[in-house]
Design a protein around this motif. Structure first.
Motif, PDB file in Angstrom:
ATOM      1  N   GLY A   9       0.810  -1.208   0.000  1.00 45.31           N
ATOM      2  CA  GLY A   9       0.000   0.000   0.000  1.00 45.31           C
ATOM      3  C   GLY A   9       0.847   1.264   0.000  1.00 45.31           C
ATOM      4  O   GLY A   9       0.540   2.241  -0.696  1.00 45.31           O
ATOM      5  N   GLN A  10       1.939   1.249   0.766  1.00 48.45           N
ATOM      6  CA  GLN A  10       2.824   2.413   0.807  1.00 48.45           C
ATOM      7  C   GLN A  10       3.519   2.631  -0.536  1.00 48.45           C
ATOM      8  O   GLN A  10       3.646   3.767  -1.002  1.00 48.45           O
ATOM      9  CB  GLN A  10       3.868   2.213   1.914  1.00 48.45           C
ATOM     10  N   LEU A  11       3.976   1.547  -1.151  1.00 50.42           N
ATOM     11  CA  LEU A  11       4.666   1.672  -2.432  1.00 50.42           C
ATOM     12  C   LEU A  11       3.737   2.196  -3.518  1.00 50.42           C
ATOM     13  O   LEU A  11       4.134   3.036  -4.343  1.00 50.42           O
ATOM     14  CB  LEU A  11       5.242   0.313  -2.836  1.00 50.42           C
ATOM     15  N   ILE A  12       2.490   1.713  -3.522  1.00 45.96           N
ATOM     16  CA  ILE A  12       1.514   2.170  -4.520  1.00 45.96           C
ATOM     17  C   ILE A  12       1.247   3.660  -4.365  1.00 45.96           C
ATOM     18  O   ILE A  12       1.098   4.392  -5.352  1.00 45.96           O
ATOM     19  CB  ILE A  12       0.214   1.353  -4.389  1.00 45.96           C
ATOM     20  N   GLN A  13       1.211   4.113  -3.135  1.00 50.33           N
ATOM     21  CA  GLN A  13       0.969   5.532  -2.877  1.00 50.33           C
ATOM     22  C   GLN A  13       2.066   6.404  -3.488  1.00 50.33           C
ATOM     23  O   GLN A  13       1.795   7.507  -3.961  1.00 50.33           O
ATOM     24  CB  GLN A  13       0.892   5.769  -1.364  1.00 50.33           C
ATOM     25  N   HIS A  14       3.302   5.905  -3.501  1.00 50.64           N
ATOM     26  CA  HIS A  14       4.431   6.712  -3.971  1.00 50.64           C
ATOM     27  C   HIS A  14       4.799   6.480  -5.435  1.00 50.64           C
ATOM     28  O   HIS A  14       5.387   7.370  -6.074  1.00 50.64           O
ATOM     29  CB  HIS A  14       5.661   6.442  -3.094  1.00 50.64           C
ATOM     30  N   LEU A  15       4.459   5.299  -5.973  1.00 50.16           N
ATOM     31  CA  LEU A  15       4.817   5.014  -7.365  1.00 50.16           C
ATOM     32  C   LEU A  15       3.629   4.982  -8.309  1.00 50.16           C
ATOM     33  O   LEU A  15       3.802   5.102  -9.526  1.00 50.16           O
ATOM     34  CB  LEU A  15       5.564   3.670  -7.450  1.00 50.16           C
ATOM     35  N   GLY A  16       2.428   4.804  -7.780  1.00 51.31           N
ATOM     36  CA  GLY A  16       1.240   4.702  -8.610  1.00 51.31           C
ATOM     37  C   GLY A  16       0.854   3.258  -8.858  1.00 51.31           C
ATOM     38  O   GLY A  16       1.706   2.382  -9.009  1.00 51.31           O
ATOM     39  N   ALA A  17      -0.461   2.999  -8.919  1.00 51.20           N
ATOM     40  CA  ALA A  17      -0.965   1.632  -8.997  1.00 51.20           C
ATOM     41  C   ALA A  17      -0.624   0.953 -10.317  1.00 51.20           C
ATOM     42  O   ALA A  17      -0.263  -0.224 -10.352  1.00 51.20           O
ATOM     43  CB  ALA A  17      -2.481   1.628  -8.779  1.00 51.20           C
ATOM     44  N   LEU A  73      -3.206   3.036   1.247  1.00 52.60           N
ATOM     45  CA  LEU A  73      -2.856   2.508   2.564  1.00 52.60           C
ATOM     46  C   LEU A  73      -3.929   1.554   3.073  1.00 52.60           C
ATOM     47  O   LEU A  73      -3.626   0.500   3.645  1.00 52.60           O
ATOM     48  CB  LEU A  73      -2.661   3.652   3.561  1.00 52.60           C
ATOM     49  N   ALA A  74      -5.192   1.928   2.866  1.00 50.57           N
ATOM     50  CA  ALA A  74      -6.298   1.094   3.343  1.00 50.57           C
ATOM     51  C   ALA A  74      -6.324  -0.260   2.643  1.00 50.57           C
ATOM     52  O   ALA A  74      -6.602  -1.285   3.270  1.00 50.57           O
ATOM     53  CB  ALA A  74      -7.629   1.818   3.129  1.00 50.57           C
ATOM     54  N   LEU A  75      -6.015  -0.283   1.348  1.00 51.70           N
ATOM     55  CA  LEU A  75      -6.012  -1.543   0.617  1.00 51.70           C
ATOM     56  C   LEU A  75      -4.907  -2.463   1.118  1.00 51.70           C
ATOM     57  O   LEU A  75      -5.058  -3.692   1.113  1.00 51.70           O
ATOM     58  CB  LEU A  75      -5.845  -1.290  -0.880  1.00 51.70           C
ATOM     59  N   GLY A  76      -3.790  -1.898   1.558  1.00 49.71           N
ATOM     60  CA  GLY A  76      -2.744  -2.718   2.149  1.00 49.71           C
ATOM     61  C   GLY A  76      -3.214  -3.406   3.417  1.00 49.71           C
ATOM     62  O   GLY A  76      -2.993  -4.606   3.619  1.00 49.71           O
ATOM     63  N   VAL A  77      -3.873  -2.640   4.293  1.00 51.02           N
ATOM     64  CA  VAL A  77      -4.418  -3.224   5.519  1.00 51.02           C
ATOM     65  C   VAL A  77      -5.525  -4.222   5.182  1.00 51.02           C
ATOM     66  O   VAL A  77      -5.660  -5.284   5.812  1.00 51.02           O
ATOM     67  CB  VAL A  77      -4.958  -2.118   6.448  1.00 51.02           C
ATOM     68  N   PHE A  78      -6.319  -3.891   4.176  1.00 53.34           N
ATOM     69  CA  PHE A  78      -7.409  -4.754   3.729  1.00 53.34           C
ATOM     70  C   PHE A  78      -6.877  -6.121   3.293  1.00 53.34           C
ATOM     71  O   PHE A  78      -7.415  -7.172   3.659  1.00 53.34           O
ATOM     72  CB  PHE A  78      -8.119  -4.072   2.557  1.00 53.34           C
ATOM     73  N   SER A  79      -5.786  -6.111   2.545  1.00 57.84           N
ATOM     74  CA  SER A  79      -5.181  -7.358   2.101  1.00 57.84           C
ATOM     75  C   SER A  79      -4.603  -8.140   3.278  1.00 57.84           C
ATOM     76  O   SER A  79      -4.634  -9.381   3.290  1.00 57.84           O
ATOM     77  CB  SER A  79      -4.077  -7.064   1.075  1.00 57.84           C
ATOM     78  N   THR A  80      -4.089  -7.423   4.267  1.00 57.14           N
ATOM     79  CA  THR A  80      -3.613  -8.091   5.477  1.00 57.14           C
ATOM     80  C   THR A  80      -4.762  -8.820   6.175  1.00 57.14           C
ATOM     81  O   THR A  80      -4.597  -9.945   6.662  1.00 57.14           O
ATOM     82  CB  THR A  80      -2.978  -7.078   6.442  1.00 57.14           C
ATOM     83  N   MET A  81      -5.932  -8.193   6.230  1.00 59.11           N
ATOM     84  CA  MET A  81      -7.097  -8.828   6.846  1.00 59.11           C
ATOM     85  C   MET A  81      -7.560 -10.037   6.038  1.00 59.11           C
ATOM     86  O   MET A  81      -8.079 -11.003   6.605  1.00 59.11           O
ATOM     87  CB  MET A  81      -8.237  -7.815   6.985  1.00 59.11           C
ATOM     88  N   LEU A  82      -7.373  -9.982   4.721  1.00 55.86           N
ATOM     89  CA  LEU A  82      -7.665 -11.146   3.884  1.00 55.86           C
ATOM     90  C   LEU A  82      -6.801 -12.328   4.303  1.00 55.86           C
ATOM     91  O   LEU A  82      -7.293 -13.436   4.548  1.00 55.86           O
ATOM     92  CB  LEU A  82      -7.414 -10.795   2.414  1.00 55.86           C
ATOM     93  N   ALA A  83      -5.484 -12.092   4.394  1.00 57.07           N
ATOM     94  CA  ALA A  83      -4.563 -13.160   4.785  1.00 57.07           C
ATOM     95  C   ALA A  83      -4.830 -13.613   6.220  1.00 57.07           C
ATOM     96  O   ALA A  83      -4.781 -14.818   6.525  1.00 57.07           O
ATOM     97  CB  ALA A  83      -3.124 -12.679   4.639  1.00 57.07           C
TER      98      ALA A  83
END
Length: 380
Positions: free
Chosen positions: A56-64, A325-335
């Motif tokens: 999530g952090q990397l996407i925020q800085h480099l783009g999806a 950032l939220a999608l990163g946490v979201f994926s963590t909740m998936l795992a």
């Protein structure tokens, strides 16, 4: 755009699930016992827990879009290295590389659609994206054994790597939507921080998603063995267990479209949790035509919630700059949800898979908790 992007997700799911249907033969080929061979599957869940937030952090800085194409290249590298593996350690390590790429691609795909799809069609676009795992896992179960038995292990790895190359090139050159770097857009507003996600509604919805994954993984992973213990043959047990997944391929996009039409997400998400709470436990208890009927209902209205669950997350976020950032946490909740499901269900079933009533009762209680959390969450 959504169709091309979801193709990358499907290829990732193919690569993740290519081992499941050939696990005994592949384990024997590389001299692994059952527990060692299962690492080729569980390492993907572990990578999701470790790398989702950095993604999530990397996407925020480099783009999806850029992250998605680059991660597809990493997936290709992992598959190519794996195709030349000569021992179990190297093979499992390359599966770990594929797992890291999967985490980044799935989060970047969702963020890219959120950045690019028109708001009035967001439900449809995310609904299409949500079928990536179900479609890929189904295709892998059908295609992988044939390729493996006809052409061998190395060909299977190389063919899927070639598909990953095609999907990356399609996103890079056929999807016209630009690469949006949110870190460069945040000028007048405060830089997004994880602390902003610690709101009542965001936390509640993250827990809803964890429950959703506990319920779905319980059916996908353990229902086949339970049905076989009741006397069903392998084919019937596998088919019944995959009905919810197959149904969700159609129902998830439809629920996304319905969300666009209604302009609301919460009623559909809560309906999905209610259906999962009722149907998942029943699947462990029923036999005969009732079992088939409940599996159909579970897929149509329960597992189909994959089409609106991400819309619910977007609806509870305080501001759009927090999406990556939220999608990163979201994926963590998936795992995390899958990990809990894989821990709780076998513990409840017992070594002889005899504790069906207890398992059903606990799953029902977990599902009800998910429904209550969804109802308590404040979003449209």
């Amino acid at each position: 755009m959504a169709l091309i992007v979801v193709s990358a997700g499907i290829v990732c799911s193919l690569i993740q699930c290519k081992v499941a249907s050939i696990l005994p033969e592949l384990s024997a080929q590389f001299g692994m016992d059952t527990s060692e061979g299962s690492l080729m599957l569980s390492i993907f869940t572990f990578m999701g827990i470790v790398f989702s937030i950095p993604a999530g952090q990397l996407i925020q800085h480099l783009g999806a879009k850029r992250v998605m194409v680059s991660s597809a290249a990493l997936m290709v590298a992992g598959s190519l290295l794996g195709s030349f593996a000569t021992d179990a350690v190297v093979l499992i390590a390359t599966r770990g590389i594929e797992g890291i790429a999967l985490v980044f691609i799935t989060i970047a795909g969702a963020a890219f659609i959120r950045d690019s799809a028109p708001l009035e069609r967001m439900g449809a676009a995310i609904g299409i994206w949500s079928v990536w795992f179900a479609s890929g896992s189904f295709l892998a179960g059908v295609i992988s054994p044939t390729i493996y038995h006809v052409f061998g292990f190395q060909a299977l790895w190389l063919i899927y790597a070639a598909l990953a190359v095609v999907s990356a090139l399609a996103i890079r050159f056929l999807v016209k939507a630009p690469n949006v770097v949110h870190a460069q857009l945040v000028v007048a507003t405060e830089k997004p921080r994880y602390a902003e996600l610690l709101t009542r509604d965001v936390v509640l919805f993250m827990l809803v998603f964890a429950v959703y994954n506990i319920m779905t993984i319980s059916v996908v992973s353990y229902l086949p063995a339970v049905l076989q213990s009741k006397g069903y043959d392998d084919t019937s047990a596998g088919l019944i267990s995959t009905i919810p997944v197959l149904m969700s391929i159609a129902s998830a996009p439809l629920l996304g479209v319905l969300s666009d039409r209604l302009g609301r997400v919460k009623p559909l998400m809560s309906l999905s949790m209610a259906v999962l709470a009722c149907t998942c436990p029943l699947l462990f208890l029923l036999t005969g035509w009732e079992l088939w009927a409940v599996a159909l209902v579970c897929g149509a209205f329960g597992a189909g919630g994959a089409g609106v669950v991400m819309l619910g997350l977007l609806a509870v976020l305080p501001r759009t700059e927090l999406v990556a950032l939220a999608l990163g946490v979201f994926s963590t909740m998936l795992a995390l949800g899958m990990t809990l499901g894989n821990f709780i269900v076998p513990l409840l079933l017992g070594p002889d898979l005899a504790n069906l009533t207890l398992t059903a009762l606990v799953l029902f209680c977990i599902g009800v908790v998910g429904l209550v959390l969804s109802l308590l969450c404040r979003y449209r």
